[in-house]
Design a protein around this motif. Structure first.
Motif, short mmCIF file in Angstrom:
data_model
loop_
_atom_site.label_atom_id
_atom_site.label_comp_id
_atom_site.label_asym_id
_atom_site.label_seq_id
_atom_site.Cartn_x
_atom_site.Cartn_y
_atom_site.Cartn_z
N GLY A 16 -9.30 5.60 -22.22
CA GLY A 16 -8.37 4.31 -22.26
C GLY A 16 -7.93 4.01 -20.75
O GLY A 16 -8.13 4.98 -19.72
N MET A 17 -7.51 2.91 -20.20
CA MET A 17 -7.17 2.69 -18.85
C MET A 17 -5.72 2.87 -18.43
O MET A 17 -5.41 3.16 -17.40
CB MET A 17 -7.29 1.02 -18.65
CG MET A 17 -8.95 0.71 -18.48
SD MET A 17 -9.95 1.26 -17.35
CE MET A 17 -8.84 0.63 -15.85
N ARG A 18 -5.12 3.08 -19.30
CA ARG A 18 -3.61 3.26 -19.29
C ARG A 18 -3.37 4.68 -18.66
O ARG A 18 -3.94 5.69 -18.97
CB ARG A 18 -2.88 3.58 -20.56
CG ARG A 18 -1.38 3.77 -20.45
CD ARG A 18 -0.56 3.82 -22.00
NE ARG A 18 0.98 3.90 -21.59
CZ ARG A 18 1.58 4.01 -22.58
NH1 ARG A 18 1.36 4.13 -23.96
NH2 ARG A 18 3.04 4.04 -22.51
N GLY A 19 -2.68 4.43 -17.55
CA GLY A 19 -2.41 5.84 -16.47
C GLY A 19 -3.72 6.09 -15.34
O GLY A 19 -3.22 6.87 -14.97
N SER A 20 -4.37 4.97 -15.41
CA SER A 20 -5.48 5.34 -14.32
C SER A 20 -5.13 5.22 -13.25
O SER A 20 -4.27 4.63 -12.65
CB SER A 20 -6.57 4.43 -14.81
OG SER A 20 -7.24 4.42 -16.14
N ASP A 21 -5.58 6.10 -12.33
CA ASP A 21 -5.35 6.13 -10.73
C ASP A 21 -6.15 5.08 -10.05
O ASP A 21 -7.50 5.21 -10.23
CB ASP A 21 -5.60 7.36 -10.09
CG ASP A 21 -5.08 7.62 -8.92
OD1 ASP A 21 -4.94 6.50 -8.32
OD2 ASP A 21 -5.29 8.84 -8.35
N ILE A 22 -5.60 3.90 -9.64
CA ILE A 22 -6.37 2.81 -9.20
C ILE A 22 -6.18 2.39 -7.53
O ILE A 22 -5.19 2.55 -7.07
CB ILE A 22 -6.05 1.63 -9.98
CG1 ILE A 22 -6.33 1.80 -11.56
CG2 ILE A 22 -6.91 0.30 -9.39
CD1 ILE A 22 -5.91 0.74 -12.32
N ILE A 23 -7.27 2.05 -6.82
CA ILE A 23 -7.05 1.66 -5.48
C ILE A 23 -7.75 0.02 -5.34
O ILE A 23 -8.71 -0.15 -6.09
CB ILE A 23 -8.10 2.36 -4.58
CG1 ILE A 23 -7.63 4.04 -4.56
CG2 ILE A 23 -7.89 2.17 -2.97
CD1 ILE A 23 -8.22 5.06 -3.84
N VAL A 24 -6.80 -0.71 -4.91
CA VAL A 24 -7.15 -2.23 -4.72
C VAL A 24 -7.26 -2.34 -2.99
O VAL A 24 -6.37 -2.08 -2.36
CB VAL A 24 -6.34 -3.06 -5.49
CG1 VAL A 24 -6.64 -4.51 -5.16
CG2 VAL A 24 -6.30 -2.75 -6.79
N GLY A 25 -8.46 -3.21 -2.85
CA GLY A 25 -8.66 -3.42 -1.41
C GLY A 25 -9.55 -4.73 -1.22
O GLY A 25 -9.95 -5.33 -2.22
N GLY A 26 -9.55 -5.07 0.15
CA GLY A 26 -10.36 -6.02 0.37
C GLY A 26 -9.92 -6.54 1.84
O GLY A 26 -9.18 -5.99 2.79
N VAL A 27 -10.72 -7.73 2.29
CA VAL A 27 -10.39 -8.49 3.60
C VAL A 27 -9.85 -9.71 3.28
O VAL A 27 -10.61 -10.55 2.56
CB VAL A 27 -11.65 -8.67 4.39
CG1 VAL A 27 -11.24 -9.22 5.65
CG2 VAL A 27 -12.36 -7.06 4.45
N ASP A 28 -8.72 -10.14 3.79
CA ASP A 28 -8.03 -11.50 3.49
C ASP A 28 -8.84 -12.47 4.29
O ASP A 28 -9.16 -12.44 5.35
CB ASP A 28 -6.67 -11.25 4.13
CG ASP A 28 -5.86 -12.37 3.69
OD1 ASP A 28 -6.14 -13.91 4.10
OD2 ASP A 28 -5.03 -12.49 2.91
N ASP A 29 -9.25 -13.49 3.55
CA ASP A 29 -10.25 -14.62 4.25
C ASP A 29 -9.28 -15.22 5.05
O ASP A 29 -10.02 -16.07 6.01
CB ASP A 29 -10.59 -15.32 2.89
CG ASP A 29 -11.68 -14.72 1.83
OD1 ASP A 29 -12.28 -13.93 2.09
OD2 ASP A 29 -11.79 -15.16 0.69
N LEU A 30 -8.26 -15.55 4.88
CA LEU A 30 -7.57 -16.37 6.04
C LEU A 30 -7.05 -15.72 7.18
O LEU A 30 -7.01 -16.22 8.32
CB LEU A 30 -6.10 -16.93 5.10
CG LEU A 30 -6.42 -17.73 3.88
CD1 LEU A 30 -5.07 -18.11 3.32
CD2 LEU A 30 -7.19 -19.15 4.41
N THR A 31 -6.67 -14.45 6.98
CA THR A 31 -5.95 -13.87 8.11
C THR A 31 -7.11 -12.92 8.63
O THR A 31 -6.76 -12.34 9.98
CB THR A 31 -4.68 -12.85 7.79
OG1 THR A 31 -5.19 -11.96 6.81
CG2 THR A 31 -3.71 -13.94 7.23
N GLY A 32 -8.06 -12.48 8.06
CA GLY A 32 -8.85 -11.19 8.59
C GLY A 32 -8.39 -9.81 8.54
O GLY A 32 -9.09 -8.89 9.06
N GLU A 33 -7.44 -9.72 7.92
CA GLU A 33 -6.77 -8.41 7.86
C GLU A 33 -7.27 -7.60 6.63
O GLU A 33 -7.71 -8.30 5.50
CB GLU A 33 -5.20 -8.51 7.33
CG GLU A 33 -4.49 -9.11 8.72
CD GLU A 33 -2.80 -9.07 8.66
OE1 GLU A 33 -2.30 -8.93 7.66
OE2 GLU A 33 -2.37 -9.65 9.45
N VAL A 34 -7.40 -6.40 6.84
CA VAL A 34 -8.06 -5.41 5.50
C VAL A 34 -6.57 -4.90 4.96
O VAL A 34 -5.73 -4.41 5.61
CB VAL A 34 -8.81 -4.18 6.10
CG1 VAL A 34 -9.31 -3.27 5.15
CG2 VAL A 34 -9.90 -4.94 7.39
#
Length: 237
Positions: A76-94
């Motif tokens: 199951g997904m409970r307790g999983s170790d997760i990384i969330v990222g991207g590039v902001d379309d408005l500011t260009g910040e990663v």
């Protein structure tokens, strides 16, 4: 390996100058040891190099929205170790945050941020993130210890829009997502350079020689063992 460490250090220092937000910029070339497609269409590509203390990851996804990546504890997904990222379309910040799954709609951010952003880039169709993650961290509540001796269940997801903190509508768990067992610590096999002094010998039979057919027993390769943690609950029945 020393070259990889030096490149990672230079990138890290340049990204942390005076604590400024990380702006999108083309990534410097960094040869990574391994590569795999997480989905059948090849829209989610993971490259990585295992090192003594950590792993350098580079993820390229066919999206201009958020990227989710992580490590699974069980079916199951409970307790999983997760990384969330991207590039902001408005500011260009990663952006890149270290999180863990709870019963909340949005993965909870870890008190200790143990992923190191090394850079990111986005064009009209794809987003690419490069970061490092230790094999072992001191965050026992949010991070999992990654096994060097066995396969690790990697989980992945991505969306069409950027992640907005506190807005569960920006993360859709039921669209583009999946899981895959990977041996992260496998060695990088290189073909040695034989040099100019090595010659090749090609053997050919005479044209008038009778044809010789060599047969071998039929061989069916055995599939790689699947990490049981990567199986969904319904697959275990």
């Amino acid at each position: 390996m020393a070259t990889l460490n030096l490149l990672a250090l230079i990138l890290t220092l340049s990204l942390e100058v005076m604590g400024q937000p990380v702006k999108m910029a083309p990534l410097s070339p960094m040869p990574l040891a391994h590569e795999t497609k997480m989905d059948q269409l090849g829209k989610y590509i993971v490259k990585w190099t295992p090192q003594v203390a950590d792993i350098i990851f580079e993820i390229s996804v066919a999206t201009t929205g958020f990227i989710g990546f992580g490590f699974l504890t069980n079916g199951g997904m409970r307790g999983s170790d997760i990384i969330v990222g991207g590039v902001d379309d408005l500011t260009g910040e990663v952006y890149l945050t270290d999180r863990h799954e709870t019963r909340n709609p949005v993965p909870e951010i870890d008190s200790s941020q143990d992923v190191q952003l090394l850079g990111g880039f986005q064009n009209e169709t794809h987003t690419t993130l490069r970061f490092s993650r230790p094999w072992y961290t001191s965050d026992s509540n949010g991070d999992l210890k990654l096994n060097k001796e066995d396969t690790v269940c990697l989980i992945w997801a991505y969306g069409d829009s950027d992640f907005v903190e506190g807005d569960p509508m920006t993360i859709n768990y039921h669209s583009q997502m999946g899981r895959k067992s990977i041996y992260l610590n496998k060695p990088h096999l290189r073909i040695p350079d034989m040099g100019e002094g090595v010659k090749t010998l090609e053997l050919r039979s005479p044209k008038n020689q009778d044809e010789v057919t060599i047969t071998y027993p039929e061989y069916t390769p055995r599939p790689a063992p699947e990490n049981k943690m990567c199986q969904r609950d319904e697959d275990k029945k």
